[in-house]
Scaffold this active site. Sequence first.
Site, mmCIF file in Angstrom:
data_model
loop_
_atom_site.group_PDB
_atom_site.id
_atom_site.type_symbol
_atom_site.label_atom_id
_atom_site.label_comp_id
_atom_site.label_asym_id
_atom_site.label_seq_id
_atom_site.Cartn_x
_atom_site.Cartn_y
_atom_site.Cartn_z
ATOM 1 N N HIS A 31 29.022 61.395 -5.585
ATOM 2 C CA HIS A 31 27.750 61.189 -4.851
ATOM 3 C C HIS A 31 27.316 59.740 -5.033
ATOM 4 O O HIS A 31 26.825 59.361 -6.093
ATOM 5 C CB HIS A 31 26.672 62.135 -5.402
ATOM 6 C CG HIS A 31 25.351 62.043 -4.709
ATOM 7 N ND1 HIS A 31 24.642 63.159 -4.326
ATOM 8 C CD2 HIS A 31 24.595 60.988 -4.328
ATOM 9 C CE1 HIS A 31 23.520 62.783 -3.737
ATOM 10 N NE2 HIS A 31 23.463 61.462 -3.740
ATOM 11 N N HIS A 75 25.581 56.096 -2.834
ATOM 12 C CA HIS A 75 25.028 55.440 -1.644
ATOM 13 C C HIS A 75 25.606 54.034 -1.546
ATOM 14 O O HIS A 75 25.343 53.199 -2.423
ATOM 15 C CB HIS A 75 23.497 55.375 -1.729
ATOM 16 C CG HIS A 75 22.864 56.729 -1.801
ATOM 17 N ND1 HIS A 75 22.437 57.404 -0.676
ATOM 18 C CD2 HIS A 75 22.636 57.560 -2.848
ATOM 19 C CE1 HIS A 75 21.950 58.583 -1.041
ATOM 20 N NE2 HIS A 75 22.057 58.705 -2.352
ATOM 21 N N LYS A 102 25.857 66.939 4.274
ATOM 22 C CA LYS A 102 24.766 66.739 3.324
ATOM 23 C C LYS A 102 23.482 67.293 3.902
ATOM 24 O O LYS A 102 23.092 66.968 5.026
ATOM 25 C CB LYS A 102 24.606 65.241 3.033
ATOM 26 C CG LYS A 102 23.435 64.878 2.130
ATOM 27 C CD LYS A 102 23.638 65.339 0.689
ATOM 28 C CE LYS A 102 22.382 65.179 -0.159
ATOM 29 N NZ LYS A 102 22.255 63.891 -0.794
ATOM 30 N N HIS A 128 20.490 68.351 -1.295
ATOM 31 C CA HIS A 128 19.376 67.721 -2.003
ATOM 32 C C HIS A 128 18.363 68.828 -2.236
ATOM 33 O O HIS A 128 17.647 69.228 -1.322
ATOM 34 C CB HIS A 128 18.767 66.570 -1.196
ATOM 35 C CG HIS A 128 17.669 65.867 -1.937
ATOM 36 N ND1 HIS A 128 17.787 64.582 -2.409
ATOM 37 C CD2 HIS A 128 16.441 66.295 -2.333
ATOM 38 C CE1 HIS A 128 16.669 64.247 -3.061
ATOM 39 N NE2 HIS A 128 15.839 65.265 -3.011
ATOM 40 N N HIS A 184 22.757 66.186 -7.853
ATOM 41 C CA HIS A 184 21.880 65.555 -8.853
ATOM 42 C C HIS A 184 20.850 66.525 -9.417
ATOM 43 O O HIS A 184 19.643 66.331 -9.250
ATOM 44 C CB HIS A 184 21.208 64.292 -8.305
ATOM 45 C CG HIS A 184 20.679 64.377 -6.890
ATOM 46 N ND1 HIS A 184 19.820 65.361 -6.471
ATOM 47 C CD2 HIS A 184 20.881 63.592 -5.815
ATOM 48 C CE1 HIS A 184 19.523 65.171 -5.207
ATOM 49 N NE2 HIS A 184 20.164 64.107 -4.776
ATOM 50 N N ASP A 225 24.808 59.165 -7.927
ATOM 51 C CA ASP A 225 23.645 58.938 -7.050
ATOM 52 C C ASP A 225 23.175 57.491 -7.136
ATOM 53 O O ASP A 225 21.988 57.207 -6.946
ATOM 54 C CB ASP A 225 22.500 59.902 -7.350
ATOM 55 C CG ASP A 225 21.489 59.973 -6.207
ATOM 56 O OD1 ASP A 225 21.820 59.534 -5.089
ATOM 57 O OD2 ASP A 225 20.368 60.449 -6.441
HETATM 58 O O1 DOR Z 1 16.363 58.315 -5.594
HETATM 59 C C1 DOR Z 1 16.969 58.555 -4.567
HETATM 60 N N1 DOR Z 1 17.431 57.551 -3.769
HETATM 61 N N2 DOR Z 1 17.159 59.810 -4.194
HETATM 62 C C2 DOR Z 1 17.711 60.134 -3.017
HETATM 63 O O2 DOR Z 1 17.838 61.303 -2.756
HETATM 64 C C3 DOR Z 1 18.067 59.094 -2.047
HETATM 65 C C4 DOR Z 1 18.334 57.821 -2.701
HETATM 66 C C5 DOR Z 1 18.407 56.657 -1.744
HETATM 67 O O3 DOR Z 1 19.120 56.753 -0.744
HETATM 68 O O4 DOR Z 1 17.779 55.636 -2.015
HETATM 69 ZN ZN ZN Z 2 21.681 60.485 -3.328
#
Ligand code: DOR
Ligand code: ZN
Length: 350
Positions: free
Chosen positions: A15, A17, A105, A143, A181, A254
């Site tokens: 997971h 980004h 997702k 989520h 998470h 995450d």
């Molecule tokens: O803290 C977070 N940031 N939680 C999420 O679910 C998304 C993520 C983000 O994309 O910044």
């Molecule tokens: Zn995330």
Amino acid sequence: MTQQTLIITRPDDWHVHLRDDEAMQAIVGHTARQFARAVIMPNLKPPVTTVALAQAYCARIERALMASGVVKGSFTPLMTLYLTDKTDPDEIIRAHEAGNIVALKLYPAGATTNSDAGVTDLLGKCSKVLEAMQRVGMPLLVHGEVTDPEVDVFDREALFIDRVMIPLRKAFPELKVVFEHITTKDGVDYVRDAAGPIAATITAQHLLYNRNEIFKGGVRPHFYCLPILKRELHRVALVEAATSDSPRFFLGSDSAPHAKGLKENACGCAGCYTAVHALELYATAFERAQKIEKLEAFASFRGPDFYGLPRNTGTVTLKREAYTVPLEVAYGSETLVPLAAGETLPWAMV
Ligand code: DOR
Ligand code: ZN
């Protein structure tokens, strides 16, 4: 004698980004240096809702990897689609056939960063899609927070279990689900004991810190993420789960970069940046629990086993050596503050 070296099978991040454009270019090398594969979150603007958009995003990731000097083939992005009320069930078949798309997702609408296009009524609006996913064995990454503004922010995950997770899994008992998470003992207990194909990812920040960390000496925005850090009893339950022999808990950082100015802000963004030092952070948590020998299963075995993918070949080496987390890292024209910036951790990746 204390163990000085830890050699583990190359790990994966289930997971992460990566963002897009110059932001992605700044950070993609961090994840590729630490991990062999990563599940790439689809919460871009606009979100990655179709196979065509996912393939175009994948091509941009490959180009960014190349521009970062990552050896071709040494890192594999595993793509995801963003589930909406309008997702076409046929898109699931196309995703399944694509090969590099590993999951959908679920963001409940309004739950977090770029979730406006998320799902408003999962069983009401997405049943046909969930049926198709169950049929082809495509996992749903969840989520797991209710979005009802009346619900206390610290209770949103626990309530999600009763309000959404249990009805979902009752309706689709063979659907593969990853509770992403997880942050609570409630989440741990549910995933550990539930029947059927379910697993959970756990971040480094939720293993290392409880909610006090956000408020130590003042508001500290770099410890703010969603789901938010919880009480100590929850952190302890997460550490027990991650270091246990249950096959259901595995690594998902995450890592969610936001420029320093958007974190240190009157309305700071949610997300901790951990891609540059993910393994060092996880090793610290396992070390503190005196379970460093359990890191490999958590980081390298249980994820691929759950997804039905082969485990990686090759290894990475961690050394018991002081590693000081950088205060800032470059992020396009801005900078990022990594989690635990300036702190010294006991293990360093070689
Ligand atoms: O803290 C977070 N940031 N939680 C999420 O679910 C998304 C993520 C983000 O994309 O910044
Ligand atoms: Zn995330």
